[in-house]
Design a protein around this motif. Structure first.
Motif, PDB file in Angstrom:
ATOM      1  N   GLU A  16       0.766  -1.119   0.357  1.00 38.09           N
ATOM      2  CA  GLU A  16       0.006  -0.151   0.097  1.00 38.09           C
ATOM      3  C   GLU A  16       1.149   1.003  -0.133  1.00 38.09           C
ATOM      4  O   GLU A  16       1.940   1.141   0.262  1.00 38.09           O
ATOM      5  CB  GLU A  16      -1.093   0.034   1.126  1.00 38.09           C
ATOM      6  CG  GLU A  16      -1.977  -1.273   1.080  1.00 38.09           C
ATOM      7  CD  GLU A  16      -2.440  -0.940   0.737  1.00 38.09           C
ATOM      8  OE1 GLU A  16      -3.026  -0.513  -0.208  1.00 38.09           O
ATOM      9  OE2 GLU A  16      -2.596  -2.260   0.080  1.00 38.09           O
ATOM     10  N   PRO A  17       0.195   1.998  -0.667  1.00 40.06           N
ATOM     11  CA  PRO A  17       1.209   3.579  -0.939  1.00 40.06           C
ATOM     12  C   PRO A  17       1.936   3.797   0.525  1.00 40.06           C
ATOM     13  O   PRO A  17       3.356   4.120   0.690  1.00 40.06           O
ATOM     14  CB  PRO A  17       0.499   4.349  -1.495  1.00 40.06           C
ATOM     15  CG  PRO A  17      -0.905   3.697  -1.688  1.00 40.06           C
ATOM     16  CD  PRO A  17      -1.289   2.274  -1.482  1.00 40.06           C
ATOM     17  N   ASP A  18       1.123   4.046   1.197  1.00 38.18           N
ATOM     18  CA  ASP A  18       1.715   4.669   3.187  1.00 38.18           C
ATOM     19  C   ASP A  18       2.829   3.671   3.263  1.00 38.18           C
ATOM     20  O   ASP A  18       4.167   4.191   3.655  1.00 38.18           O
ATOM     21  CB  ASP A  18       0.621   4.626   3.967  1.00 38.18           C
ATOM     22  CG  ASP A  18      -0.184   5.685   4.013  1.00 38.18           C
ATOM     23  OD1 ASP A  18       0.174   6.401   2.706  1.00 38.18           O
ATOM     24  OD2 ASP A  18      -1.238   5.802   4.265  1.00 38.18           O
ATOM     25  N   GLN A  19       3.016   2.520   3.777  1.00 35.80           N
ATOM     26  CA  GLN A  19       3.880   1.710   3.694  1.00 35.80           C
ATOM     27  C   GLN A  19       4.439   1.379   2.794  1.00 35.80           C
ATOM     28  O   GLN A  19       5.878   1.808   2.825  1.00 35.80           O
ATOM     29  CB  GLN A  19       3.202  -0.140   3.867  1.00 35.80           C
ATOM     30  CG  GLN A  19       4.715  -0.858   4.742  1.00 35.80           C
ATOM     31  CD  GLN A  19       4.277  -0.590   5.489  1.00 35.80           C
ATOM     32  OE1 GLN A  19       4.156  -0.068   6.500  1.00 35.80           O
ATOM     33  NE2 GLN A  19       6.274  -0.830   6.008  1.00 35.80           N
ATOM     34  N   LEU A  20       4.348   1.890   1.325  1.00 34.42           N
ATOM     35  CA  LEU A  20       5.784   1.735   0.491  1.00 34.42           C
ATOM     36  C   LEU A  20       6.296   3.234   0.666  1.00 34.42           C
ATOM     37  O   LEU A  20       7.987   3.486   1.064  1.00 34.42           O
ATOM     38  CB  LEU A  20       5.016   1.754  -1.020  1.00 34.42           C
ATOM     39  CG  LEU A  20       4.937   0.663  -2.141  1.00 34.42           C
ATOM     40  CD1 LEU A  20       4.357   1.218  -3.048  1.00 34.42           C
ATOM     41  CD2 LEU A  20       6.102  -0.122  -1.770  1.00 34.42           C
ATOM     42  N   ILE A  21       6.335   4.021   0.973  1.00 34.46           N
ATOM     43  CA  ILE A  21       6.826   5.666   1.437  1.00 34.46           C
ATOM     44  C   ILE A  21       7.591   4.918   3.330  1.00 34.46           C
ATOM     45  O   ILE A  21       8.936   5.503   2.439  1.00 34.46           O
ATOM     46  CB  ILE A  21       5.811   6.752   1.915  1.00 34.46           C
ATOM     47  CG1 ILE A  21       5.049   7.282   0.447  1.00 34.46           C
ATOM     48  CG2 ILE A  21       6.369   7.949   2.107  1.00 34.46           C
ATOM     49  CD1 ILE A  21       3.955   8.282   0.473  1.00 34.46           C
ATOM     50  N   LYS A  22       7.660   4.896   3.946  1.00 33.28           N
ATOM     51  CA  LYS A  22       7.574   4.161   4.644  1.00 33.28           C
ATOM     52  C   LYS A  22       9.361   3.669   4.512  1.00 33.28           C
ATOM     53  O   LYS A  22      10.357   3.798   4.795  1.00 33.28           O
ATOM     54  CB  LYS A  22       7.509   2.953   5.654  1.00 33.28           C
ATOM     55  CG  LYS A  22       6.507   4.545   6.183  1.00 33.28           C
ATOM     56  CD  LYS A  22       5.649   3.514   7.552  1.00 33.28           C
ATOM     57  CE  LYS A  22       4.066   4.131   7.922  1.00 33.28           C
ATOM     58  NZ  LYS A  22       3.204   3.467   8.809  1.00 33.28           N
ATOM     59  N   GLU A  23       9.009   1.871   3.431  1.00 32.30           N
ATOM     60  CA  GLU A  23       9.720   1.264   2.847  1.00 32.30           C
ATOM     61  C   GLU A  23      11.521   2.068   2.311  1.00 32.30           C
ATOM     62  O   GLU A  23      12.478   1.924   2.256  1.00 32.30           O
ATOM     63  CB  GLU A  23       9.571   0.822   3.011  1.00 32.30           C
ATOM     64  CG  GLU A  23       8.837  -0.750   3.628  1.00 32.30           C
ATOM     65  CD  GLU A  23       8.208  -1.415   2.967  1.00 32.30           C
ATOM     66  OE1 GLU A  23       8.017  -1.626   1.763  1.00 32.30           O
ATOM     67  OE2 GLU A  23       7.125  -2.881   3.290  1.00 32.30           O
ATOM     68  N   LEU A  24      11.088   2.600   1.458  1.00 32.71           N
ATOM     69  CA  LEU A  24      11.559   3.219   0.259  1.00 32.71           C
ATOM     70  C   LEU A  24      12.395   4.793   1.377  1.00 32.71           C
ATOM     71  O   LEU A  24      13.349   4.631   0.963  1.00 32.71           O
ATOM     72  CB  LEU A  24      10.643   3.706  -1.174  1.00 32.71           C
ATOM     73  CG  LEU A  24      10.130   2.911  -1.717  1.00 32.71           C
ATOM     74  CD1 LEU A  24       8.944   3.266  -2.647  1.00 32.71           C
ATOM     75  CD2 LEU A  24      11.432   2.417  -2.584  1.00 32.71           C
ATOM     76  N   ALA A  25      11.933   5.115   1.904  1.00 33.70           N
ATOM     77  CA  ALA A  25      12.082   6.060   2.580  1.00 33.70           C
ATOM     78  C   ALA A  25      13.747   5.684   3.517  1.00 33.70           C
ATOM     79  O   ALA A  25      14.711   6.202   3.793  1.00 33.70           O
ATOM     80  CB  ALA A  25      11.782   6.711   4.088  1.00 33.70           C
ATOM     81  N   GLN A  26      13.929   3.820   3.484  1.00 34.08           N
ATOM     82  CA  GLN A  26      15.334   3.224   4.018  1.00 34.08           C
ATOM     83  C   GLN A  26      16.382   2.914   3.973  1.00 34.08           C
ATOM     84  O   GLN A  26      17.148   2.758   4.084  1.00 34.08           O
ATOM     85  CB  GLN A  26      14.379   2.733   5.670  1.00 34.08           C
ATOM     86  CG  GLN A  26      13.205   2.766   6.274  1.00 34.08           C
ATOM     87  CD  GLN A  26      13.896   3.876   7.303  1.00 34.08           C
ATOM     88  OE1 GLN A  26      15.071   4.082   7.896  1.00 34.08           O
ATOM     89  NE2 GLN A  26      13.444   4.472   6.995  1.00 34.08           N
ATOM     90  N   ASP A  27      15.771   3.117   2.293  1.00 32.94           N
ATOM     91  CA  ASP A  27      16.866   2.584   0.994  1.00 32.94           C
ATOM     92  C   ASP A  27      17.733   3.913   0.913  1.00 32.94           C
ATOM     93  O   ASP A  27      17.874   5.284   0.932  1.00 32.94           O
ATOM     94  CB  ASP A  27      15.521   2.193  -0.757  1.00 32.94           C
ATOM     95  CG  ASP A  27      16.933   1.778  -1.433  1.00 32.94           C
ATOM     96  OD1 ASP A  27      17.983   2.537  -1.706  1.00 32.94           O
ATOM     97  OD2 ASP A  27      16.360   0.592  -1.846  1.00 32.94           O
TER      98      ASP A  27
END
Length: 340
Positions: free
Chosen positions: A289-300
């Motif tokens: 889901e977009p909100d979770q994607l944003i959290k994960e990608l911010a850690q990349d």
């Protein structure tokens, strides 16, 4: 702000679930997708190059066609295997494609990845020089390509030509000014990333690289990018470096997305052997889901270091669905990460 492009492998197969069943389907859909991507505000349309496979191969007819039908989007490759190339003929093809697109070509080259056949470049008429590996041959050809892109004359003119010659040694035509500065190198190792910087090429780093430390993929890739930037600065180039990273990212915003990619949410980095003696690490896919994607990608970490993100796409699912995939990233994910 980051540039966001798509990267297509250009697959086709006579499969009932595919919308790209022939080479013609893939080529024509690639043009349509690039046009649509420009319309929705994407920054780049990039294509893989593979020989002896049901995938896109010789890229310049496709790049030229896209260049003629678009006006803003960057057009590129990721990557052309230089082991298969005649550098001088490639200068002519690339120059023509760049002029047709009015200077929008962003050409990714490399020594190439493992191919479908053993030493496929031999069938194209190429052999490494004595004592030279095929990888060294690819890098040698790349340097010759870069040199000839500068546009300096090097060929002795015929004293009795069919048409009058300008004075002095002749260069390859058509010459496209500035293209030399828009060549990217696809690097799988830290050492070749540094080599690319030393030779004034931008850096493409994909979803795999040689495992050079046992750390998570995105951490190793970020380290590679930092080494590249340090080498670029040390080399004293006048322009700013550019770095792209590829990622498989899918925002799950409807049931069709969840059906296709819902299982990707649990994926992790993988370790494998890309060549007989080369241990590689493969980066994970992102699907949520977009909100979770944003959290994960911010850690990349590697995404943070790059200025360009290339979104790998499922081209066989057709133009309309891929426009949806790309639009979902632009609308639901990119703003939350500061990419837009």
């Amino acid at each position: 702000m980051k540039k966001i492009g798509f990267l297509s492998f250009g697959h086709w197969a006579n499969h009932p679930a595919y919308n790209a069943r022939t080479a013609s389907d893939t080529l024509l859909q690639s043009i349509d997708l690039a046009v649509a991507a420009e319309e929705i505000g994407l920054d780049g349309a990039y294509f893989r190059v593979h020989h002896f496979a049901s995938q896109l191969a010789s890229p310049f007819p496709l790049l030229s066609a896209i260049g003629a039908k678009t006006s803003k989007i960057e057009i590129g490759t990721g990557v052309i295997d230089m082991r298969y190339e005649n550098p001088l003929y490639m200068v002519e093809d690339a120059g023509a494609a760049d002029l047709i697109s009015e200077g929008r070509l962003q050409l990714g080259i490399s020594r190439g990845s493992p191919e479908q056949v053993i030493d496929g470049w031999r069938y194209f008429g190429y052999e490494p020089a004595e004592g030279e590996t095929d990888a060294e041959m690819g890098r040698r050809k790349a340097l010759e390509f870069l040199e000839r892109l500068k546009g300096a004359g090097f060929a002795e003119p015929n004293p009795y030509p069919m048409f009058p010659n300008p004075p002095g040694l002749l260069r390859l035509e058509p010459y496209s000014e500035g293209l030399r500065e828009r060549i990217w190198w696809g690097a799988a190792s830290n050492a070749t990333a540094v080599w690319a910087a030393e030779n004034g090429m931008y850096l493409q780093s994909s979803t795999l690289k040689y495992d050079e430390g046992g750390k998570p993929f995105h951490v190793q890739q970020a380290e590679q990018i930092r080494l590249y930037k340090e080498a670029w600065k040390k080399a004293g180039h006048k322009r700013e470096p550019r770095v792209s990273v590829s990622r498989s990212i899918f925002a799950l915003v409807n049931d069709q997305d969840r059906m296709y990619f819902g299982q990707e949410a649990s994926r992790r980095d993988k370790i494998g052997m890309i060549e007989q003696d080369k241990r590689a690490i493969f980066g994970r896919s992102y699907a949520d889901e977009p909100d979770q994607l944003i959290k994960e990608l911010a850690q990349d970490e590697a995404i943070q270091e790059a200025d360009t993100i290339l979104l790998t796409i499922p081209n066989t699912l057709g133009v309309d669905y891929n426009v949806h995939v790309l639009s979902a990233i632009l609308e639901h994910v990119a703003p939350g990460l500061g990419w837009r």
